[in-house]
Design a protein around this motif. Structure first.
Motif, short mmCIF file in Angstrom:
data_model
loop_
_atom_site.label_atom_id
_atom_site.label_comp_id
_atom_site.label_asym_id
_atom_site.label_seq_id
_atom_site.Cartn_x
_atom_site.Cartn_y
_atom_site.Cartn_z
N ARG A 61 1.00 -1.43 -0.02
CA ARG A 61 -0.15 -0.06 0.05
C ARG A 61 0.92 1.18 -0.02
NH1 ARG A 61 -4.03 -1.40 5.09
NH2 ARG A 61 -1.70 -2.39 5.78
N ALA A 80 -0.91 -5.61 -7.18
CA ALA A 80 -1.97 -4.80 -7.07
C ALA A 80 -3.23 -5.22 -5.90
CB ALA A 80 -3.04 -4.52 -8.29
N ASP A 85 0.22 0.68 -6.43
CA ASP A 85 -0.38 1.40 -7.63
C ASP A 85 0.45 0.69 -8.54
OD1 ASP A 85 -2.58 2.56 -6.73
OD2 ASP A 85 -1.17 3.97 -5.79
N ARG A 111 -6.17 0.27 -9.49
CA ARG A 111 -4.69 -0.15 -9.11
C ARG A 111 -3.70 -0.61 -10.04
NH1 ARG A 111 -6.20 -3.59 -3.62
NH2 ARG A 111 -7.27 -1.93 -2.75
#
Length: 226
Positions: A61, A80, A85, A111
């Protein structure tokens, strides 16, 4: 790197995946049962992808990941799913289309950005992590080194990549062309010794190194950082 040689090989790879073997690679990267050579290649690629993913944080994240030569998008979607991302780029229009369609069935909206293009010129860089699985295996050592330097420079944390190691078995397999039947055989792979690859990367720190062998699939992975 010779621009002409790089572009020529890039065009050969694009033509192979889009005009010759798109259906074969769609099956290879699916859950469809396989036998023989293709089964060993799928198992090897699955092991290699797991190896590369094990070198990334379990929680991505806030991280930006470049999947350079994303193919059917399996690695990009796994990254993802960990929260990254992801920019996933590949020369093959057919494989990028397939990857995007598969991603739609997962909860990954926003994502992963799948796109067609040159992996050396992705938009939105630099990235925290760059992963390049079986995407530089067709280049001779000078082009291999130059391509890797450009990919490594796109990463702030690490760049993971694979190469075809020089082994007697791999040399025989390439000589007789047994990776796939002639109708969907890929452009020539350029094996390199681990010693030569290490010597080509003296400007960087090698953090991880591991070989994966599964029948007709033999590949070596490295993770490097600046």
């Amino acid at each position: 790197m010779s621009a002409t040689n790089y572009l020529q090989r890039r065009n050969e790879i694009e033509e192979y995946f889009d005009r010759t073997a798109s259906d074969a690679w769609a099956r290879l990267t699916s859950d469809e049962p396989l036998t023989g050579i293709r089964a060993t290649v799928r198992a090897g690629r699955d092991d290699m992808r797991a190896t590369l993913m094990s070198w990334l944080p379990s929680d991505l994240r806030g991280a930006r990941v470049l999947d350079a030569g994303c193919g059917a998008g399996q690695l990009a979607m796994e990254a993802a799913d960990r929260g990254a991302d992801v920019v996933a780029i590949d020369l093959s229009k057919s494989l990028v289309k397939l990857a995007a369609e598969r991603a739609e069935t997962m909860s990954l909206k926003g994502r992963v950005n799948f796109m067609v293009g040159d992996m050396l010129k992705p938009p939105g860089g630099p990235f925290d992590y760059v992963v390049c699985m079986d995407s530089v295996i067709h280049y001779d050592l000078p082009e291999f080194r130059s391509t890797l330097y450009k990919l490594i420079d796109l990463s702030s944390e690490s760049c993971s990549f694979t190469f075809a190691p020089s082994t007697p078995l791999l040399s025989v397999m390439h000589a007789v062309g047994q990776f796939f039947p002639r109708s969907d055989r890929s452009p020539a792979i350029q094996p390199h010794s681990e010693k030569a690859v290490r010597a080509a990367l003296t400007d960087y720190r090698i953090r991880n190194s591991q070989r994966v062998k599964s029948g007709f699939y033999i590949s070596h992975a490295m993770e490097v950082s600046g």
